[in-house]
Write a protein that holds these residues in place. Sequence first.
Motif, PDB file in Angstrom:
ATOM      1  N   ALA A 199      -7.168   7.960  -1.531  1.00 40.85           N
ATOM      2  CA  ALA A 199      -7.973   7.067  -0.702  1.00 40.85           C
ATOM      3  C   ALA A 199      -8.422   5.872  -1.524  1.00 40.85           C
ATOM      4  N   ILE A 200      -8.562   4.741  -0.843  1.00 40.10           N
ATOM      5  CA  ILE A 200      -9.114   3.512  -1.409  1.00 40.10           C
ATOM      6  C   ILE A 200     -10.391   3.219  -0.630  1.00 40.10           C
ATOM      7  N   LEU A 239     -13.251   1.784  -5.004  1.00 40.05           N
ATOM      8  CA  LEU A 239     -13.239   3.101  -5.628  1.00 40.05           C
ATOM      9  C   LEU A 239     -11.964   3.821  -5.230  1.00 40.05           C
ATOM     10  N   LEU A 240     -11.250   4.363  -6.203  1.00 40.21           N
ATOM     11  CA  LEU A 240     -10.079   5.189  -5.939  1.00 40.21           C
ATOM     12  C   LEU A 240     -10.452   6.654  -6.037  1.00 40.21           C
ATOM     13  N   ARG A 268     -20.312  -1.331   6.802  1.00 36.39           N
ATOM     14  CA  ARG A 268     -20.890  -1.080   5.480  1.00 36.39           C
ATOM     15  C   ARG A 268     -19.870  -0.474   4.521  1.00 36.39           C
ATOM     16  N   TYR A 269     -18.755  -0.024   5.085  1.00 33.12           N
ATOM     17  CA  TYR A 269     -17.777   0.712   4.279  1.00 33.12           C
ATOM     18  C   TYR A 269     -16.491   0.806   5.085  1.00 33.12           C
ATOM     19  N   TYR A 270     -15.367   0.739   4.404  1.00 31.08           N
ATOM     20  CA  TYR A 270     -14.099   1.050   5.050  1.00 31.08           C
ATOM     21  C   TYR A 270     -13.179   1.660   4.007  1.00 31.08           C
ATOM     22  N   LEU A 275       0.802  -1.224   0.000  1.00 30.10           N
ATOM     23  CA  LEU A 275       0.000   0.000   0.000  1.00 30.10           C
ATOM     24  C   LEU A 275       0.833   1.272   0.000  1.00 30.10           C
ATOM     25  N   SER A 276       1.993   1.239   0.632  1.00 28.59           N
ATOM     26  CA  SER A 276       2.798   2.464   0.750  1.00 28.59           C
ATOM     27  C   SER A 276       4.144   2.274   0.068  1.00 28.59           C
ATOM     28  N   HIS A 277       4.091   2.009  -1.252  1.00 31.14           N
ATOM     29  CA  HIS A 277       5.338   1.772  -1.980  1.00 31.14           C
ATOM     30  C   HIS A 277       6.126   3.055  -2.213  1.00 31.14           C
ATOM     31  N   GLY A 278       5.480   4.200  -2.053  1.00 31.72           N
ATOM     32  CA  GLY A 278       6.190   5.469  -2.073  1.00 31.72           C
ATOM     33  C   GLY A 278       6.385   6.093  -3.430  1.00 31.72           C
TER      34      GLY A 278
END
Length: 649
Positions: free
Chosen positions: A288-289, A337-338, A273-275, A233-236
């Motif tokens: 955000a993802i 969703l991105l 319901r969402y994260y 997730l944080s490849h930079g």
Amino acid sequence: MSQDGLDPTPYAAFLMRRLFRPCGEGVEAAVETEWPTDGDVWAWADDNAKVLELLSHPALWRQFPGETAAMLRFVGGMCDGPFIFRRIGAPRLERAEGDDRRATWLHSMMHVGTDLPAGCVMLGIRFHDGRTARNLYLTGNYVAFRHRDRYVTLDVEEAITDTACTLEDGRLVASHAGDLWFEAAGGRLRLGRITYTYRVAASSMLVQAEAALDLDPEIEVADVTLTIGHDNLSHGENNVHYGRIGVLGPDGALRCHMAAEPGAVVLPAEGARYYAMGQEEMHGFALAIHSRPHAPERLRELRVVQNQPGRLHWVVAAYDFQGKHRGARLSVAEDKLLTAGGFHAEAAAYERLMREAAAAPPGAWPRDLSISYDYGVEINAFAKAYAVLAAGEAEAPPGLAAELRSLCDRYLDVYREQFVEGFWRGENTVFSRQLAFVILAAATMLRATGEERYRRDLATLVEVMLQFEQPLRDPLAGPESGFLMGLRSSRDLHVDCHSAALLALVHAAPWLPEAPIPEAIERGLNAFALVTGSIEWLGEARKVDTLGLLWTDDGGHPRISHAFWNFHVGLTLRLFRALRDSPDERLRAIHAYHAERLAVFEPLLLRQVALATREHADGLEIRSSWLSSETNSETQPWVVLGRTGHPWD
């Protein structure tokens, strides 16, 4: 006509005849460029607001009433709750390279990478500049279950033996599958077949990820867990990193986790319901993802690994199928969703938006649910249009003026709540160029109505803007300062941000006589200089001689920011005009003091525009630079407004 004799009509005519067009059913707007860029046709909310500000000149509104009304509908339609969404794009989904196993796919506003033998699908938001990034890797999955007295965990990617991929009618379906085996006391047993399927549609920014396990009927297992994983997730690269998780519980409460020291944590997520995984950046840039589970009642937890301080590395959503199972099909799915800009705390709104996007008609243009970069230009366009209608300088349907004022008031309030209050709490929320146009909107509404609420708005906004002033080291003559793009990140100086900030302060100064605005404007003007920089053009470094800023960054490195691109020129010319024509004698005195320098700067900038101007039978075009092949929906209106100003500035 403008005060310098420039007639804006042929420039507006070019925009209306070459860029204004249908954008899906019932929508008309100005697209980014006359010709597709890299095969894409995009219509940006903020660029349409910039064109709208130009069209709200009374003479142009009277000449292009239908186009103005349509663009007001488009920009207003991009507003939803606190959000002003970024853009729409003509539906597109095609293979760029590769085969059915490994490929790169182009969506209207995303790029998709499939490495199905490795069990990985990559999603990223697309731009036409260096901002394109790899935002999400969907991989890192496992299946867990109980067999008799043992708890067993199996790696999904290690089991892959088959892949499939089809693209039909604007819908990509990619999958990988394999049989899962495990060791038991009696030997090697087959659990079943696991299949991961990813669905991408040309008409939507949503991507569906599904995990399905077809259990072997020969054995019985219990308490099965299926997962949907997000890895690396944080490849930079290109500033891709995430440090925040928000979980919207079934009770409607948002619970947040901020990544801290390296290690593993488990976050309860029963019935969520969402994260979302988010980035702590300026609202207009924060990645955000977003995830919406199809069966939230099965979601149990999020398992999280943090490899660096403050950085998420792996997040997997674990779904439970409790009890005993034999020969059944178990499946879970999520919509992804991105976004590259938004309000992380608005979890319930994002969950609703994702539900609505899933139900969008197939012929719709996909909508980027990131918020507008220049969030303030939409508010400013509403304010300018309201002022023109309230003064009786243009005709419109009954009720439009009241609707525009309501929009302006709503988003001034949202800006205070989402951006300003967060800024004073120490959060990284504000982008200075965006803020500048919110200030212009408040000043316009104050001038149009005389109401005290707008004076309060103006004072609050200016107080924030003054925090962005950065003293420059080694000034050539007297105090110099630049206005940063961002205060807590993106601490760079750019001519567009600097000029927009000073333009906003020029228009605010007459209404706030006690504020230390003239001194800041004086220091900001001192910072302008003739500079020689460079631009990378078609693989070749080209020398650029123009107006710019000389400064030293926080690391002590000398830097040059220049006005090669004409949108910088438009904002700077508008600043110089506003200073010269200000009703505030203190500002006119500053202009007079700098008159000799401005007499060098302005002809240079005007010549730069002239080199980029091209005559057509149906109008005049100001290309994005003197090297560019065409204009875009930001450059043309901003340069013309730089030459003409606006009657309600």
